[in-house]
Design a protein around this motif. Structure first.
Motif, PDB file in Angstrom:
ATOM      1  N   ASP A 188       0.810  -0.991   0.108  1.00  0.00           N
ATOM      2  CA  ASP A 188      -0.016  -0.010   0.072  1.00  0.00           C
ATOM      3  C   ASP A 188       0.936   1.235   0.087  1.00  0.00           C
ATOM      4  O   ASP A 188       0.464   2.366   0.491  1.00  0.00           O
ATOM      5  CB  ASP A 188      -0.946  -0.213   1.284  1.00  0.00           C
ATOM      6  CG  ASP A 188      -1.999   1.167   1.117  1.00  0.00           C
ATOM      7  OD1 ASP A 188      -2.333   1.460  -0.017  1.00  0.00           O
ATOM      8  OD2 ASP A 188      -2.537   1.435   2.294  1.00  0.00           O
ATOM      9  N   ASN A 189       2.198   1.103  -0.556  1.00  0.00           N
ATOM     10  CA  ASN A 189       3.129   2.088  -0.468  1.00  0.00           C
ATOM     11  C   ASN A 189       3.286   2.920   0.771  1.00  0.00           C
ATOM     12  O   ASN A 189       3.529   4.099   0.963  1.00  0.00           O
ATOM     13  CB  ASN A 189       2.423   3.240  -1.438  1.00  0.00           C
ATOM     14  CG  ASN A 189       2.428   3.008  -2.894  1.00  0.00           C
ATOM     15  OD1 ASN A 189       3.619   2.640  -3.491  1.00  0.00           O
ATOM     16  ND2 ASN A 189       1.370   2.741  -3.470  1.00  0.00           N
ATOM     17  N   ARG A 230       5.960   6.689   9.510  1.00  0.00           N
ATOM     18  CA  ARG A 230       7.213   6.417   9.231  1.00  0.00           C
ATOM     19  C   ARG A 230       7.470   6.821   7.746  1.00  0.00           C
ATOM     20  O   ARG A 230       8.571   7.363   7.360  1.00  0.00           O
ATOM     21  CB  ARG A 230       7.685   4.851   9.588  1.00  0.00           C
ATOM     22  CG  ARG A 230       9.300   4.523   8.988  1.00  0.00           C
ATOM     23  CD  ARG A 230       9.605   3.121   9.642  1.00  0.00           C
ATOM     24  NE  ARG A 230      10.010   3.649  10.816  1.00  0.00           N
ATOM     25  CZ  ARG A 230      10.726   2.643  11.638  1.00  0.00           C
ATOM     26  NH1 ARG A 230      10.878   1.377  11.147  1.00  0.00           N
ATOM     27  NH2 ARG A 230      10.994   2.670  12.982  1.00  0.00           N
ATOM     28  N   THR A 231       6.520   6.434   6.898  1.00  0.00           N
ATOM     29  CA  THR A 231       6.495   6.787   5.463  1.00  0.00           C
ATOM     30  C   THR A 231       6.602   8.242   5.315  1.00  0.00           C
ATOM     31  O   THR A 231       7.272   8.787   4.475  1.00  0.00           O
ATOM     32  CB  THR A 231       5.527   6.356   4.650  1.00  0.00           C
ATOM     33  OG1 THR A 231       5.152   4.854   5.136  1.00  0.00           O
ATOM     34  CG2 THR A 231       5.314   6.611   3.237  1.00  0.00           C
ATOM     35  N   ASP A 237       7.420  10.814  -0.355  1.00  0.00           N
ATOM     36  CA  ASP A 237       7.026  10.775  -1.905  1.00  0.00           C
ATOM     37  C   ASP A 237       5.961   9.509  -1.963  1.00  0.00           C
ATOM     38  O   ASP A 237       5.293   9.421  -2.910  1.00  0.00           O
ATOM     39  CB  ASP A 237       8.329  10.411  -2.855  1.00  0.00           C
ATOM     40  CG  ASP A 237       9.001   9.327  -2.359  1.00  0.00           C
ATOM     41  OD1 ASP A 237       9.673   9.270  -1.282  1.00  0.00           O
ATOM     42  OD2 ASP A 237       9.263   8.453  -3.151  1.00  0.00           O
ATOM     43  N   LEU A 238       6.060   8.540  -1.302  1.00  0.00           N
ATOM     44  CA  LEU A 238       5.216   7.275  -1.295  1.00  0.00           C
ATOM     45  C   LEU A 238       3.893   7.606  -0.912  1.00  0.00           C
ATOM     46  O   LEU A 238       2.970   6.885  -1.330  1.00  0.00           O
ATOM     47  CB  LEU A 238       5.929   6.072  -0.671  1.00  0.00           C
ATOM     48  CG  LEU A 238       7.071   5.619  -1.011  1.00  0.00           C
ATOM     49  CD1 LEU A 238       7.767   4.382  -0.128  1.00  0.00           C
ATOM     50  CD2 LEU A 238       6.889   4.771  -2.334  1.00  0.00           C
ATOM     51  N   ASN A 243      -3.311   4.780   0.074  1.00  0.00           N
ATOM     52  CA  ASN A 243      -4.531   4.813  -0.113  1.00  0.00           C
ATOM     53  C   ASN A 243      -4.902   5.108   1.481  1.00  0.00           C
ATOM     54  O   ASN A 243      -5.361   4.273   2.305  1.00  0.00           O
ATOM     55  CB  ASN A 243      -5.443   3.761  -0.401  1.00  0.00           C
ATOM     56  CG  ASN A 243      -5.303   3.255  -1.865  1.00  0.00           C
ATOM     57  OD1 ASN A 243      -5.437   4.422  -2.726  1.00  0.00           O
ATOM     58  ND2 ASN A 243      -4.910   2.207  -2.548  1.00  0.00           N
ATOM     59  N   LEU A 244      -4.672   6.098   1.962  1.00  0.00           N
ATOM     60  CA  LEU A 244      -5.072   6.805   3.163  1.00  0.00           C
ATOM     61  C   LEU A 244      -6.546   7.007   3.388  1.00  0.00           C
ATOM     62  O   LEU A 244      -7.097   7.719   2.543  1.00  0.00           O
ATOM     63  CB  LEU A 244      -4.450   7.965   3.744  1.00  0.00           C
ATOM     64  CG  LEU A 244      -2.849   7.930   3.770  1.00  0.00           C
ATOM     65  CD1 LEU A 244      -1.958   8.794   4.341  1.00  0.00           C
ATOM     66  CD2 LEU A 244      -2.413   6.660   4.591  1.00  0.00           C
ATOM     67  N   THR A 245      -7.275   6.810   4.455  1.00  0.00           N
ATOM     68  CA  THR A 245      -8.609   7.407   4.765  1.00  0.00           C
ATOM     69  C   THR A 245      -8.489   8.654   5.173  1.00  0.00           C
ATOM     70  O   THR A 245      -7.307   8.989   5.636  1.00  0.00           O
ATOM     71  CB  THR A 245      -9.421   6.685   5.647  1.00  0.00           C
ATOM     72  OG1 THR A 245      -8.589   6.551   7.155  1.00  0.00           O
ATOM     73  CG2 THR A 245      -9.227   4.780   5.316  1.00  0.00           C
TER      74      THR A 245
END
Length: 258
Positions: A188-189, A230-231, A237-238, A243-245
């Motif tokens: 999910d990137n 963390r991302t 960039d990810l 697909n975040l709510t």
């Protein structure tokens, strides 16, 4: 899954991949890794496969014919292994092999690409060396140009091994825990959440209490949130592709503003 690696240094491939997880998968019959020595298809007694490039320039260039003959040997072997099931009137058309040329000019290798290539039964990886390979054979056989990063290496062997490792772990049965590949980095990137093991306290740092609560829903929620955070911190960039709510986006914004 069967990997066929066209290379000038088969011993490098064999020594690098016949160990650890890939080595065990080979022993268990889940993977097949064939290192094909391009020099075996040279047409001179010295097994030379390179020559000076037309137009001048530094270095030597791998010639087209030995590369093509090595590819043809692999193609024919695969065709003989797969029996034709069509009728005499309509013979089965041979499926075009996926041939990946490892090159800094290619698309950058990604988890998504690994997942796509893992669906192939046979995958050919072509390793260049010297100043590259005669363009004519690349036009003839290559289907994909792939890079593992924006830098130059001495040959394609290390990138090929990187690709084999990443693709292999997606083949069913290769990992002891088949769900582990599903929850690792880049799903999910998002990057993988932080993980902890015994002891409970080390150098004054304690394991987050939620992980010892036994409340699985809370643990999964915490892990998801930590992956998002963390991302954002390490690979923002990810996040554009994840697909975040709306609730997760608000949570992240609150964390940033704290």
């Amino acid at each position: 899954m069967n990997f066929h690696i066209l290379t000038l240094f088969p011993e490098m491939i064999e020594q690098g991949l016949n160990t650890s997880i890939t080595g065990r998968a080979i022993s268990n019959g889940l993977l097949s890794i064939e290192a094909v020595n391009i020099r075996d298809y040279a047409f001179n007694k010295h097994q030379s496969v390179d020559d000076y490039p037309y137009g001048g320039g530094a270095g030597m260039l791998m010639q087209a014919e030995p590369v093509y003959l090595a590819y043809e040997a692999v193609r024919k072997k695969i065709a003989e292994r797969k029996p034709e099931t069509g009728s005499d009137d309509e013979p089965v058309k041979e499926k075009k092999l996926r041939v990946v040329y490892l090159s800094p000019q290619g698309d950058v290798f990604s988890q998504g690409m690994a997942e796509e290539l893992a669906k192939e039964e046979d995958l050919v990886l072509l390793c260049g060396h010297y100043e590259g390979i005669d363009e004519r054979v690349l036009e003839e056989i290559v289907t994909d140009y792939v890079s593992i990063g924006d830098y130059v290496l001495t040959g394609g062997e290390l990138p090929a091994m990187v690709m084999v490792d990443a693709i292999s772990r997606l083949v069913p049965g290769v990992l002891h825990n088949n769900v582990s590949a599903e929850f690792e980095s880049f799903q999910d990137n998002l990057l993988e959440y932080p993980q902890y093991s015994r002891p409970e306290e080390w150098h004054g740092k304690k394991v987050p209490p939620v992980l010892m609560s036994g409340h699985h829903a809370n643990i999964e929620k915490w892990r998801r949130e930590q992956s998002i955070l963390r991302t954002y911190e390490r690979r923002p960039d990810l996040l554009e592709k994840s697909n975040l709510t709306e609730k997760e986006k608000k949570w992240l914004k609150d964390q940033i503003n704290d």
